[in-house]
Design a protein around this motif. Sequence first.
Motif, PDB file in Angstrom:
ATOM      1  N   GLU A 160      80.815  29.401  16.612  1.00 35.11           N
ATOM      2  CA  GLU A 160      80.950  28.928  17.983  1.00 35.11           C
ATOM      3  C   GLU A 160      82.391  28.595  18.318  1.00 35.11           C
ATOM      4  OE1 GLU A 160      78.263  25.785  19.054  1.00 35.11           O
ATOM      5  OE2 GLU A 160      76.615  26.766  18.005  1.00 35.11           O
ATOM      6  N   TYR A 194      74.611  27.132   6.525  1.00 33.06           N
ATOM      7  CA  TYR A 194      74.307  27.800   7.793  1.00 33.06           C
ATOM      8  C   TYR A 194      74.900  27.021   8.957  1.00 33.06           C
ATOM      9  CZ  TYR A 194      71.723  29.495  11.808  1.00 33.06           C
ATOM     10  OH  TYR A 194      71.393  29.993  13.034  1.00 33.06           O
ATOM     11  N   ASN A 195      74.716  25.705   8.904  1.00 30.89           N
ATOM     12  CA  ASN A 195      75.274  24.865   9.969  1.00 30.89           C
ATOM     13  C   ASN A 195      76.778  25.043  10.089  1.00 30.89           C
ATOM     14  OD1 ASN A 195      72.757  23.863  10.343  1.00 30.89           O
ATOM     15  ND2 ASN A 195      73.239  21.744   9.855  1.00 30.89           N
ATOM     16  N   ARG A 227      63.168  27.903   8.448  1.00 33.29           N
ATOM     17  CA  ARG A 227      63.862  26.739   7.892  1.00 33.29           C
ATOM     18  C   ARG A 227      65.335  26.732   8.249  1.00 33.29           C
ATOM     19  NH1 ARG A 227      66.294  26.195   3.318  1.00 33.29           N
ATOM     20  NH2 ARG A 227      65.545  28.234   2.668  1.00 33.29           N
ATOM     21  N   ILE A 228      65.983  27.872   8.051  1.00 31.37           N
ATOM     22  CA  ILE A 228      67.418  27.951   8.327  1.00 31.37           C
ATOM     23  C   ILE A 228      67.689  27.778   9.813  1.00 31.37           C
ATOM     24  CG2 ILE A 228      69.421  29.478   8.272  1.00 31.37           C
ATOM     25  CD1 ILE A 228      68.833  28.582   5.573  1.00 31.37           C
ATOM     26  N   GLY A 229      66.818  28.408  10.629  1.00 28.64           N
ATOM     27  CA  GLY A 229      67.014  28.316  12.071  1.00 28.64           C
ATOM     28  C   GLY A 229      66.624  26.962  12.621  1.00 28.64           C
ATOM     29  N   GLN A 230      66.160  26.068  11.753  1.00 28.91           N
ATOM     30  CA  GLN A 230      65.745  24.717  12.155  1.00 28.91           C
ATOM     31  C   GLN A 230      64.753  24.759  13.309  1.00 28.91           C
ATOM     32  OE1 GLN A 230      69.441  22.679  12.807  1.00 28.91           O
ATOM     33  NE2 GLN A 230      70.083  22.991  10.685  1.00 28.91           N
ATOM     34  N   ASP A 278      72.237  32.218  18.771  1.00 31.06           N
ATOM     35  CA  ASP A 278      71.541  31.760  17.574  1.00 31.06           C
ATOM     36  C   ASP A 278      71.037  32.951  16.772  1.00 31.06           C
ATOM     37  OD1 ASP A 278      69.910  28.774  18.944  1.00 31.06           O
ATOM     38  OD2 ASP A 278      71.944  29.156  18.220  1.00 31.06           O
ATOM     39  N   LEU A 333      72.810  23.647   5.002  1.00 30.94           N
ATOM     40  CA  LEU A 333      74.066  23.040   5.460  1.00 30.94           C
ATOM     41  C   LEU A 333      75.128  24.104   5.671  1.00 30.94           C
ATOM     42  CD1 LEU A 333      74.234  19.866   3.231  1.00 30.94           C
ATOM     43  CD2 LEU A 333      73.937  19.932   5.683  1.00 30.94           C
ATOM     44  N   PRO A 339      82.584  23.418  19.488  1.00 31.74           N
ATOM     45  CA  PRO A 339      81.188  23.797  19.250  1.00 31.74           C
ATOM     46  C   PRO A 339      80.242  22.713  19.724  1.00 31.74           C
ATOM     47  CG  PRO A 339      82.243  23.170  17.214  1.00 31.74           C
ATOM     48  CD  PRO A 339      83.294  23.091  18.267  1.00 31.74           C
ATOM     49  N   ASN A 340      79.038  23.118  20.068  1.00 37.50           N
ATOM     50  CA  ASN A 340      78.045  22.175  20.518  1.00 37.50           C
ATOM     51  C   ASN A 340      77.448  21.472  19.316  1.00 37.50           C
ATOM     52  OD1 ASN A 340      75.960  20.749  21.524  1.00 37.50           O
ATOM     53  ND2 ASN A 340      75.067  22.420  22.697  1.00 37.50           N
ATOM     54  N   HIS A 341      77.895  20.257  19.115  1.00 38.08           N
ATOM     55  CA  HIS A 341      77.594  19.577  17.868  1.00 38.08           C
ATOM     56  C   HIS A 341      76.177  19.071  17.777  1.00 38.08           C
ATOM     57  CE1 HIS A 341      78.763  16.547  14.687  1.00 38.08           C
ATOM     58  NE2 HIS A 341      78.999  17.725  14.210  1.00 38.08           N
ATOM     59  N   LYS A 342      75.618  18.745  18.928  1.00 39.77           N
ATOM     60  CA  LYS A 342      74.350  18.027  18.898  1.00 39.77           C
ATOM     61  C   LYS A 342      73.184  18.886  18.446  1.00 39.77           C
ATOM     62  CE  LYS A 342      76.279  14.384  20.819  1.00 39.77           C
ATOM     63  NZ  LYS A 342      77.654  14.799  20.552  1.00 39.77           N
ATOM     64  N   LYS A 343      73.319  20.196  18.595  1.00 38.71           N
ATOM     65  CA  LYS A 343      72.142  21.039  18.377  1.00 38.71           C
ATOM     66  C   LYS A 343      71.697  21.068  16.920  1.00 38.71           C
ATOM     67  CE  LYS A 343      73.368  24.969  20.058  1.00 38.71           C
ATOM     68  NZ  LYS A 343      73.343  26.360  20.515  1.00 38.71           N
ATOM     69  N   LEU A 344      72.661  20.959  16.003  1.00 34.64           N
ATOM     70  CA  LEU A 344      72.316  21.197  14.606  1.00 34.64           C
ATOM     71  C   LEU A 344      71.886  19.924  13.907  1.00 34.64           C
ATOM     72  CD1 LEU A 344      75.363  23.434  13.805  1.00 34.64           C
ATOM     73  CD2 LEU A 344      73.015  24.186  14.001  1.00 34.64           C
ATOM     74  N   GLN A 345      70.932  20.109  12.994  1.00 32.77           N
ATOM     75  CA  GLN A 345      70.504  18.980  12.177  1.00 32.77           C
ATOM     76  C   GLN A 345      71.220  19.030  10.838  1.00 32.77           C
ATOM     77  OE1 GLN A 345      66.327  19.886  12.000  1.00 32.77           O
ATOM     78  NE2 GLN A 345      65.908  17.794  12.568  1.00 32.77           N
ATOM     79  N   TRP A 346      71.753  17.913  10.428  1.00 31.85           N
ATOM     80  CA  TRP A 346      72.442  17.864   9.150  1.00 31.85           C
ATOM     81  C   TRP A 346      71.619  17.041   8.183  1.00 31.85           C
ATOM     82  CZ3 TRP A 346      77.203  20.336   8.422  1.00 31.85           C
ATOM     83  CH2 TRP A 346      77.741  20.880   9.585  1.00 31.85           C
ATOM     84  N   ILE A 347      70.878  17.747   7.350  1.00 28.63           N
ATOM     85  CA  ILE A 347      70.005  17.051   6.415  1.00 28.63           C
ATOM     86  C   ILE A 347      70.645  17.051   5.037  1.00 28.63           C
ATOM     87  CG2 ILE A 347      67.734  17.040   5.371  1.00 28.63           C
ATOM     88  CD1 ILE A 347      66.792  18.681   7.770  1.00 28.63           C
ATOM     89  N   LYS A 394      77.647  28.458  11.461  1.00 28.21           N
ATOM     90  CA  LYS A 394      77.344  28.520  12.889  1.00 28.21           C
ATOM     91  C   LYS A 394      78.399  27.779  13.701  1.00 28.21           C
ATOM     92  CE  LYS A 394      73.553  28.264  16.084  1.00 28.21           C
ATOM     93  NZ  LYS A 394      74.262  29.219  16.932  1.00 28.21           N
TER      94      LYS A 394
END
Lengths: 525, 334
Positions: A428, A420-421, B116-119, B51, A418, B252-260, A424
Amino acid sequence: METTKLPPTSPSSPTTSFSVPSAEKVDGFPRRSMRRARQRRSHSSSQFRYQSSQVELTPLPLLKDAPVAELHDLFCKKLQQCCVLFDFLDCVADLKGKEIKRAALNELVESVATSRGVLIEPLYPEAIKMISVNIFRTLPPSENPEFDPEEDEPTLEASWPHLQLVYEFFLRFLESPDFQPSMAKRYVDQKFVLQLLELFDSEDPREREYLKTILHRVYGKLLGLRAYIRKQINNIFLRFIYETEHFNGVAELLEILGSIINGFALPLKAEHKQFLVRVLIPLHTAKSLSIFHAQLAYCVVQFMEKDATVTEYIIRGLLKYWPKTCTQKEVMFLGEIEEILDVIEPSQFIRVQEPLFKQIAACISSPHFQVAERALYFWNNEYILSLIEENCQVILPLVFATLYRVSKEHWNQTIVSLIYNVLKTFMEMNSKLFDDLTASYKVEKQKEMKRERERADLWRGLEEHQDRRMQMVTEAARNQRNLQERGERGDPPTPSSPQTAHSDQPEPKISGASSSSSGAGESAT
Amino acid sequence: MDAFKLMKELRVNYEQEAHYLPKETGLSLIESTTEDDSRISAKCRDAKVEDLWSLTSFFGYSTQTFVLAVNLLDRFLAMIRIQPKHLSCVSVSCLHMAAKVTEEECNLAPTGDLIRIGQCRFTVSDLCRMEKIVAEKLNFKSKAITALTFLHLYHQIALSHSTDRKEKLSLEKLEAQLKACLCRISFSKAKPSVLALSLLRQEIEGVRSEDMLEIAYHIQRHLKITDGELLLWSERVARCLSDYASPECSKPNHKKLQWIVSRRTAQNLHSYRVVPELPTIPEGCWDESESEDSCEDMMSSGEESLSSSLGSDAEGPFFPLHLRRQKHRQPLHA
């Protein structure tokens, strides 16, 4: 030993009370074993005043069969019959009487709900009397002195079969199209309302549910009582927060308040704002917050939607009362903050962003993974993200160092992902700011490492110095012994002893030096 | 190192740099591709390089690793046509290869963590295979002469010539700017020496140092870089850097990242939105005046005259009213 003041115990229930002082429950792990050890008691009834000389009830004719001329009279008689109370602790007593009353109540409910023209003026005082007699009673003390609303089963009201119908009747009465507030207000007065409010402390959730709806209707229809009701609710809350920390009906009262707040006229009256600041915000400090937090948060957010200027008070208040040791509460607070941020105005956001994000940074570095997760998840909220983006210059420096540090140190891999997210996302938003902060972070780290190295060097130097000193002393002792032996044997003296060769600085006494060399050690200094 | 040795090394690198340039035709092809599912476009590549920068920064790798990784990636992409869905795997392999070359063993992030981090959607074994493929295609030339090499040399030369000067060029800043440029594929077409010199000159012009400018000319002449070429790239660099340095924050481009999040947190996330069951009770302005009780009258008059200072404790009429109300308090039902 602090115990809450309780009404006198019911004569029917045995007292095995060993009341554990509430202070001992601080660690949050309730001692279940203690609870189990108690005797199992039957459900208590709160009807202390039931008449020992029981009035025999005779069944009256049905309302629906009564001719119109006699309808009201019959109605009255039935109401009077229902004023007789029965003992439900004893399951087999007065079964006939109980059934008559139950049937009568049922009929009354039906009648008020379906027929028109039933509620005439003379009926009002009788109806209110019947209701009062049935519902107003001193609530019994809790069966369980350590009752934890979150975990334990509540003690249910034994006389519910009748009580429920009385409440139903009251509700239908209030909701009837024939209901006349101007007539009712003579009987539903402040005294009545006060007693009604006290009933909210009942442990039985079904009763509180009814009371909630009833009070809501009363507030809606009897305008003259509104200010009084608000004031009494205030008193209840304040007593709850600052004196007793016990009241079962906080959630229900807050639900009613929610619908009231929703209907506030603008501009917001000062009285309401004071209520927010002096009652609602401090309510967050209660131990049992989880029971009513959802309703409380709803009230708070409603206030914000009504008048954005209260935002700062709310957020600063929450930050002031931020839980320091209870992580369950912290997660709740974070949830509330997100709800608040969802509706916040950008101009208000700017006023609170600094202290707010400092707290968020602290939450991110919490070792409790749920707290950290919840805080990081804010960045998944589009609206919050847009607020952050507009104020990136202020916010990023506040959280940057924490994010970096936690990404290297945290045990939980979900958190690391999280973070990292979040990093990132910031990258950006504004690469240059990010790079600048990275650079200064690295510089700080270098400085820290340098300081560490210097400190390690210093200690090493001291230890080496210590070793050298030890060596000197043992050598001096050895030389001294040699000299003595030679002297005894008659050997020629050796050139100057090494004792005098060393520094004149005062040095700490070295413990553990042998007694024969202690003289030599001292002479060298 | 003394100035002479530095210049000599400069020369050597300059002669070698052509070997490590990605094929220009390949790069042009990528640049001219429109958004397509079957071919890599410039936008695609640029996003992936960003990335890579995120990952580099997150794992604490040096700029050298990043620059080398981009170099490997561009050389590979210019040579081999791949599908966009494999780009992620290729780029992360390049990063890992570059890290192996540049970073110390102990600082290498395990491939599992990278993925893992880079999804990323591929596995560790996929990554290993891809690494082998990339290495093979690039003839195992993993170490490369890049713009960073030149930047370091230039910086050292500048330092050695101006030790008594107050103005120092910040290498950190230059590296950050280089990184910003590399995120755009057009700069991969530039010769590393020229790109580095353009960056140096930009920075020198920023600090307004005549002496440094002199040094820059000296380098240019030494390497026989033409004015035209330098000017061309300087302009492009200037444009890129002004975008980079702008204080505006981009969305920022929000859609790209996964929020788990963990199950427990996920459960509590939406249990908050309480849907109110009770209908709203509108507040009327006639509320208080309708009442008969004195308490309401006191309240309403008190409110009008209220100067709400929310900070003062028990100063406002709300509290004192309550205390004054003692005599009106109804006896509790006994």
